[in-house]
Design an enzyme around this catalytic site. Structure first.
Site, PDB file in Angstrom:
ATOM      1  N   ASP A  74      -9.306   3.135  -3.315  1.00 48.49           N
ATOM      2  CA  ASP A  74      -9.220   4.493  -3.844  1.00 48.49           C
ATOM      3  C   ASP A  74      -8.392   4.468  -5.121  1.00 48.49           C
ATOM      4  O   ASP A  74      -7.448   3.686  -5.241  1.00 48.49           O
ATOM      5  CB  ASP A  74      -8.570   5.441  -2.830  1.00 48.49           C
ATOM      6  CG  ASP A  74      -8.756   6.894  -3.244  1.00 48.49           C
ATOM      7  OD1 ASP A  74      -9.873   7.411  -3.067  1.00 48.49           O
ATOM      8  OD2 ASP A  74      -7.805   7.490  -3.778  1.00 48.49           O
ATOM      9  N   THR A  75      -8.768   5.319  -6.064  1.00 51.17           N
ATOM     10  CA  THR A  75      -8.085   5.404  -7.356  1.00 51.17           C
ATOM     11  C   THR A  75      -7.712   6.849  -7.667  1.00 51.17           C
ATOM     12  O   THR A  75      -8.513   7.759  -7.435  1.00 51.17           O
ATOM     13  CB  THR A  75      -8.996   4.875  -8.489  1.00 51.17           C
ATOM     14  OG1 THR A  75      -9.346   3.518  -8.228  1.00 51.17           O
ATOM     15  CG2 THR A  75      -8.297   4.950  -9.844  1.00 51.17           C
TER      16      THR A  75
END
Length: 194
Positions: A74-75
């Site tokens: 996830d970013t």
């Protein structure tokens, strides 16, 4: 090509993350499951991306075979003590890019490696500096590239990155959505430990 003694499963529909694994010469299979990406409001910075990367692995836990490693990630973009995720619409995307204009923000990505025996979470952070953006530049970018699938409403590899980014500190590929060196090293360590 490096042969890891495991079958690599990528749980991501992101074409950028898929392209990175191909470029790393790592054979992989894509498996997707719907996950509602909601995190507790008390979490900050990598606590958010760690939480979401682990959350994305949960639906797969009971079905992983002993020779499989699952990659989830996830970013977020971190600015003013708040996470900027993917914009819901044009208005939100415009507001995000306006807030990034002329400032430094952080891009944080977490990678979660999961087998049927263990789970390891790592994160990376890159500082990105933007020049002052004109409103017509923001409008042109949003209308031409429609970056609604990107945290912070931009892709550094696209037009906006070419004209706006004055400096970065850290991994360029992390800003694109996957810190490739950290992923490769983490896979080496994960498989070496068994």
């Amino acid at each position: 090509m490096i042969n890891f003694p495991y079958k690599i499963i990528l749980a991501s529909a992101s074409p950028r993350r898929q392209d990175f694994l191909k470029a790393l010469e790592i054979p992989f299979e894509i498996r997707l499951k719907e996950v509602e990406e909601v995190f507790p409001p008390t979490l900050k910075r990598e606590e958010i991306t760690n939480f979401l990367a682990i959350l994305k692995a949960e639906p797969f836990l009971k079905e992983l075979k002993k020779d499989e490693i699952l990659i989830t990630s996830d970013t977020i973009v971190w600015l003013d003590n708040a996470a900027l995720g993917k914009p819901k619409n044009y208005h939100e995307a415009f507001s995000m890019l306006k807030s990034l204009s002329g400032r430094m923000h952080e891009v944080i990505t977490s990678i979660c490696l999961t087998s049927n025996r263990k789970q390891v979470i790592k994160h990376d952070m890159t500082k990105v500096y933007f020049k002052e953006l004109k409103e017509e530049e923001i409008k042109f970018y949003l209308e031409s590239f429609k970056p609604y699938d990107k945290a912070g409403s931009y892709g550094i590899q696209e037009w906006i990155g070419l004209i706006a980014v004055t400096k970065i500190e850290g991994s360029y590929f992390n800003v694109m959505g996957l810190p490739t060196e950290k992923l490769y090293t983490s896979l080496e360590e994960f498989t070496a430990e068994g």
